[in-house]
Design an enzyme around this catalytic site. Structure first.
Site, short mmCIF file in Angstrom:
data_model
loop_
_atom_site.label_atom_id
_atom_site.label_comp_id
_atom_site.label_asym_id
_atom_site.label_seq_id
_atom_site.Cartn_x
_atom_site.Cartn_y
_atom_site.Cartn_z
CD GLU A 38 -25.58 -19.60 -53.64
OE1 GLU A 38 -26.37 -19.69 -52.67
OE2 GLU A 38 -25.93 -19.24 -54.77
CE LYS A 109 -28.36 -20.82 -57.14
NZ LYS A 109 -28.27 -19.68 -56.22
CB CYS A 144 -28.63 -21.88 -52.92
SG CYS A 144 -29.54 -20.89 -51.70
C1 ACM Z 1 -30.10 -18.68 -53.37
O1 ACM Z 1 -30.16 -19.41 -54.36
N1 ACM Z 1 -28.96 -18.12 -53.00
C2 ACM Z 1 -31.28 -18.43 -52.54
#
Ligand code: ACM
Length: 264
Positions: A38, A109, A144
């Site tokens: 990420e 995301k 993530c």
């Molecule tokens: C995250 O979503 N970077 C823990």
């Protein structure tokens, strides 16, 4: 099919150095699909939107275009986390770049973690799967913290993913069993590309825990990195094997579902 997960420590706000490392990995790793962490183009711990806006990239910008060209020339797929700008909007995104440039997709995301809410907009792409018949694979991205919501992986499985790719900057040590379980309960491969190192802002340090892993569709670890070192882990996978969702003559994990019983 050979897939690789790259674990390293991106440098906060040093796009040039991060890109140079990423390019050298793309050029040197013998694998069809390379999965990076990420926000690995920029580093993670931004404090506000202004900082992100200075470094964010357009999905049609120079860097993604350069990665696309490399993907096409080398015949390698690339999954990479980057800060995306779209007008005034800022997203924590990952690009799924395949040799055929018409297949390129950007995932934004869905579930923002911790202080990301002060820096990014919530993703609006939803979950989707990219079909690459050349390699007989269907790739589903999530990022993530999306892992904490089983709906993310389930949605990708329902959409036909064989492999879930999960670029990450994980700061806890509670995700390993869960991501193995997401693989098992959906009968999919799961590739988690986590970063290592730490970032300190305003006297607060985030420590990133490595442990990147590729899980098979039974939730078993195929290969795993350590918690502290820069590492590349590589596995052979057989995507078509994930498509039979039954595990005996009577049960199938997708058709046995009872959505009318779930309050989701
Ligand atoms: C995250 O979503 N970077 C823990």
């Amino acid at each position: 099919m050979r897939i690789a997960v790259i674990q390293f420590a991106p440098i906060l706000m040093d796009k040039e150095k991060n890109l140079s490392k990423i390019l050298s990995y793309i050029n040197s790793i013998d694998s069809q699909l390379l999965i990076f962490p990420e926000l690995c183009l920029s580093g993670y711990y931004f404090l506000n939107r202004h900082e992100v806006s200075k470094i964010a990239e357009l999905p049609t910008g120079e860097i993604i275009s350069e990665l696309q060209t490399l993907s096409t020339i080398l015949n390698k797929g690339i999954v990479i986390g980057f800060p995306e700008k779209d007008g005034e909007k800022l997203y924590n995104s990952c690009a799924v770049i395949l040799p055929d440039k018409t297949k390129r997709r950007i995932y934004r995301k869905t579930h923002l973690f911790y202080k990301e809410r002060f820096c990014f907009d919530s993703g609006d792409t939803g979950f989707f799967v990219i079909d690459e018949p050349e390699w007989d694979i269907r790739i589903g991205p999530m990022i993530c913290y999306d892992w904490r919501f089983p709906e993310s992986a389930r949605t990708l499985a329902l959409k036909g993913a064989d492999l879930i790719v999960c670029p990450s900057n994980l700061v806890t040590n509670v995700w390993q069993n869960a991501l193995s379980t997401r693989a098992l309960e959906n009968n999919v491969y799961m590739a988690v590309a986590n970063r290592i190192g730490s970032e300190t802002r305003n006297n607060e340090t985030l420590i990133f825990n490595g442990d990147s892993a590729i899980y098979d569709y039974k939730g078993e670890v195929l290969c795993k990195a350590g918690q502290n070192d820069e590492e590349v882990i590589i596995s052979e996978i057989e995507p078509a094997k994930t498509r039979k969702k039954s595990f005996n003559d009577y049960n199938d994990i997708l058709t046995d579902r009872r959505p009318d019983m779930y309050e989701l």
